[in-house]
Write an enzyme that holds these catalytic residues in place. Structure first.
Site, short mmCIF file in Angstrom:
data_model
loop_
_atom_site.label_atom_id
_atom_site.label_comp_id
_atom_site.label_asym_id
_atom_site.label_seq_id
_atom_site.Cartn_x
_atom_site.Cartn_y
_atom_site.Cartn_z
N ARG A 130 -10.20 6.35 7.76
CA ARG A 130 -10.03 4.66 8.44
C ARG A 130 -10.46 4.36 9.43
NH1 ARG A 130 -4.54 1.72 6.23
NH2 ARG A 130 -3.84 3.53 6.84
N ARG A 174 2.91 11.59 3.98
CA ARG A 174 3.46 10.04 3.19
C ARG A 174 2.75 9.64 1.90
NH1 ARG A 174 -1.07 7.94 6.85
NH2 ARG A 174 -0.98 5.74 5.55
P1 AP5 Z 1 -5.77 0.28 3.30
O1 AP5 Z 1 -6.37 -1.64 2.72
O2 AP5 Z 1 -5.27 0.15 4.98
O3 AP5 Z 1 -4.56 0.63 2.53
P2 AP5 Z 1 -3.38 0.55 2.25
O4 AP5 Z 1 -2.53 0.60 0.83
O5 AP5 Z 1 -2.95 -0.47 3.27
O6 AP5 Z 1 -2.95 1.73 3.37
P3 AP5 Z 1 -1.82 2.42 3.97
O7 AP5 Z 1 -2.15 3.21 4.69
O8 AP5 Z 1 -1.66 0.77 5.22
O9 AP5 Z 1 -0.27 1.98 3.18
P4 AP5 Z 1 0.77 2.72 3.83
O10 AP5 Z 1 1.53 1.96 2.54
O11 AP5 Z 1 1.18 3.59 4.32
O12 AP5 Z 1 1.01 2.60 5.47
P5 AP5 Z 1 2.03 0.89 5.71
O13 AP5 Z 1 1.38 0.36 7.42
O14 AP5 Z 1 2.56 0.21 4.91
O15 AP5 Z 1 -7.44 1.10 2.82
C1 AP5 Z 1 -7.13 2.41 3.57
C2 AP5 Z 1 -8.65 2.63 3.41
O16 AP5 Z 1 -9.69 2.65 2.46
C3 AP5 Z 1 -9.18 1.48 4.92
O17 AP5 Z 1 -10.71 2.24 5.69
C4 AP5 Z 1 -9.99 0.75 3.49
O18 AP5 Z 1 -11.13 -0.15 4.74
C5 AP5 Z 1 -10.98 1.40 2.91
N1 AP5 Z 1 -10.47 0.56 1.21
C6 AP5 Z 1 -9.64 0.05 0.77
N2 AP5 Z 1 -9.49 -0.42 0.27
C7 AP5 Z 1 -11.05 -0.17 -0.48
C8 AP5 Z 1 -12.34 0.13 -1.40
N3 AP5 Z 1 -12.12 -0.86 -2.92
N4 AP5 Z 1 -13.74 0.27 -1.41
C9 AP5 Z 1 -13.52 1.34 -0.89
N5 AP5 Z 1 -12.41 1.25 1.00
C10 AP5 Z 1 -11.37 0.85 0.87
O19 AP5 Z 1 3.48 1.58 6.39
C11 AP5 Z 1 3.40 3.11 7.80
C12 AP5 Z 1 4.34 3.53 8.02
O20 AP5 Z 1 5.64 2.80 7.99
C13 AP5 Z 1 5.24 3.78 6.26
O21 AP5 Z 1 4.72 5.68 6.09
C14 AP5 Z 1 6.65 3.77 6.91
O22 AP5 Z 1 7.18 4.96 7.94
C15 AP5 Z 1 6.50 2.58 7.66
N6 AP5 Z 1 7.17 1.88 7.51
C16 AP5 Z 1 6.50 0.32 6.48
N7 AP5 Z 1 6.94 -0.11 5.70
C17 AP5 Z 1 8.39 0.44 5.51
C18 AP5 Z 1 9.26 0.12 4.44
N8 AP5 Z 1 9.03 -1.02 3.13
N9 AP5 Z 1 10.29 1.24 4.20
C19 AP5 Z 1 10.40 2.34 5.19
N10 AP5 Z 1 8.87 2.61 5.95
C20 AP5 Z 1 8.49 2.04 5.26
#
Ligand code: AP5
Length: 216
Positions: A130, A174
Site C-alpha cells: 500500500r 493488527r
Molecule cells: P485499503 O482499502 O486501504 O484496506 P483497509 O481495509 O481500509 O485497510 P486498513 O489498513 O486501512 O484497515 P485497518 O482496519 O487496519 O486500518 P484503520 O485505518 O481503520 O486497501 C489496502 C490496500 O489494498 C491498498 O493499497 C489498496 O489500494 C489495495 N486494494 C484495496 N482493494 C483492492 C482490490 N479489490 N484489489 C486489489 N487491491 C486492492 O485503523 C488504523 C488503526 O487505528 C488501528 O490499527 C487502530 O489502532 C486504530 N483504530 C481505528 N479505528 C478504531 C476503532 N474503531 N477502535 C479502536 N481503534 C481503532
C-alpha cells in the site's frame, strides 16, 4: 427521516477504505473512518492524537472511550437525516453495543453491515504494497492499483509513502488484534440479520459493483 447507516467490517487490508471511497463518490453516504479521524488528530497534534498514536504504531486498538468520543462528536455535528458509512468502526463489542444504544436513542437505522471477506494472504499482500499520498491521503498499491508515475499521487502530485503501521511486524499484530477483538462482531451482526458477506479478494471494480447492487 432519521439517520441511516451502513458499516464496512473487515480485517486490515480487506479494502474498507478503498470501497468506502468508491461508495462515497457514487452515493450520498458520508464516509466516517475512525482510522482517518485518528490520523488527522495525530497530524494536528490534538490531545486525541497524542493519546492514540502509540496504540496505532504498535497495531493495538485505541481505547473504546477515545473512539466513542470522536464518533459521538461526529454524529452531533451531522444532520438528523444523514446517511453514514462507518469504516473501521465499530471494532469491539463494547463499541457495537454503544452504537446500538445511541442509534436507539436517536431512532436511527442500521441498514447493512458489509463483511469484506479476504484471506490472510490477500491482507498481507495488500498492506505490504500500500502507498498513501502524504498530501491528500489517496490510496494506491504498488502492483494492484499503481499510480501513473511511481511515487507520485495521480490526484494531487503529492509524494507517496508507506503508512507507519504497514511494517510487516505491525501488520501481523493488527491481523492478530482483528481476530481477537473484532471478529466477534461478525456473529453479533449475523444474529441481528444485517450482515452481508462480500468477497473482497477480486478486482476493485467487481467488489464495488457487488456492494452497489446490494445497496439498491
Ligand atoms: P485499503 O482499502 O486501504 O484496506 P483497509 O481495509 O481500509 O485497510 P486498513 O489498513 O486501512 O484497515 P485497518 O482496519 O487496519 O486500518 P484503520 O485505518 O481503520 O486497501 C489496502 C490496500 O489494498 C491498498 O493499497 C489498496 O489500494 C489495495 N486494494 C484495496 N482493494 C483492492 C482490490 N479489490 N484489489 C486489489 N487491491 C486492492 O485503523 C488504523 C488503526 O487505528 C488501528 O490499527 C487502530 O489502532 C486504530 N483504530 C481505528 N479505528 C478504531 C476503532 N474503531 N477502535 C479502536 N481503534 C481503532
Amino acid at each position: 427521516m432519521s439517520i441511516q447507516a451502513i458499516i464496512l467490517l473487515g480485517a486490515p487490508g480487506a479494502g474498507k477504505g478503498t470501497m468506502a471511497e468508491a461508495i462515497r463518490s457514487a452515493t450520498t453516504f458520508i464516509h466516517v473512518s475512525t482510522g482517518d479521524m485518528l490520523r488527522e488528530a495525530i497530524k494536528a497534534g490534538t490531545l486525541v492524537g497524542r493519546e492514540a498514536e502509540a496504540f496505532m504504531r504498535q497495531g493495538e486498538l485505541v481505547p473504546d472511550e477515545i473512539i466513542l468520543k470522536i464518533v459521538m462528536e461526529r454524529l452531533e455535528r451531522g444532520a438528523p437525516d444523514a446517511q453514514y458509512m462507518f469504516d473501521g468502526f465499530p471494532r469491539t463489542l463494547e463499541q457495537a453495543r454503544l452504537l446500538d444504544a445511541e442509534f436507539a436513542r436517536r431512532g436511527a437505522k442500521l441498514i447493512n453491515v458489509f463483511l469484506l471477506d479476504v484471506s490472510r494472504e490477500v491482507s498481507l499482500e495488500r498492506l505490504g504494497g500500500r502507498l498513501i499520498c502524504r498530501r491528500c491521503d489517496a490510496n494506491f498499491h504498488v502492483r494492484n492499483i499503481p499510480p501513473k508515475t511511481a511515487g507520485v499521487c495521480d490526484n494531487c502530485g503529492g509524494e507517496l509513502s508507506q503508512r507507519p503501521d504497514d511494517s510487516r511486524a505491525t501488520i501481523l499484530k493488527r491481523l492478530e488484534v482483528f481476530q481477537q477483538q473484532t471478529a466477534g462482531l461478525i456473529a453479533y451482526y449475523a444474529k441481528r440479520g444485517v450482515l452481508q458477506r462480500v468477497d473482497s479478494s477480486g478486482p476493485r471494480a467487481e467488489t464495488v459493483a457487488d456492494i452497489m447492487k446490494r445497496l439498491q
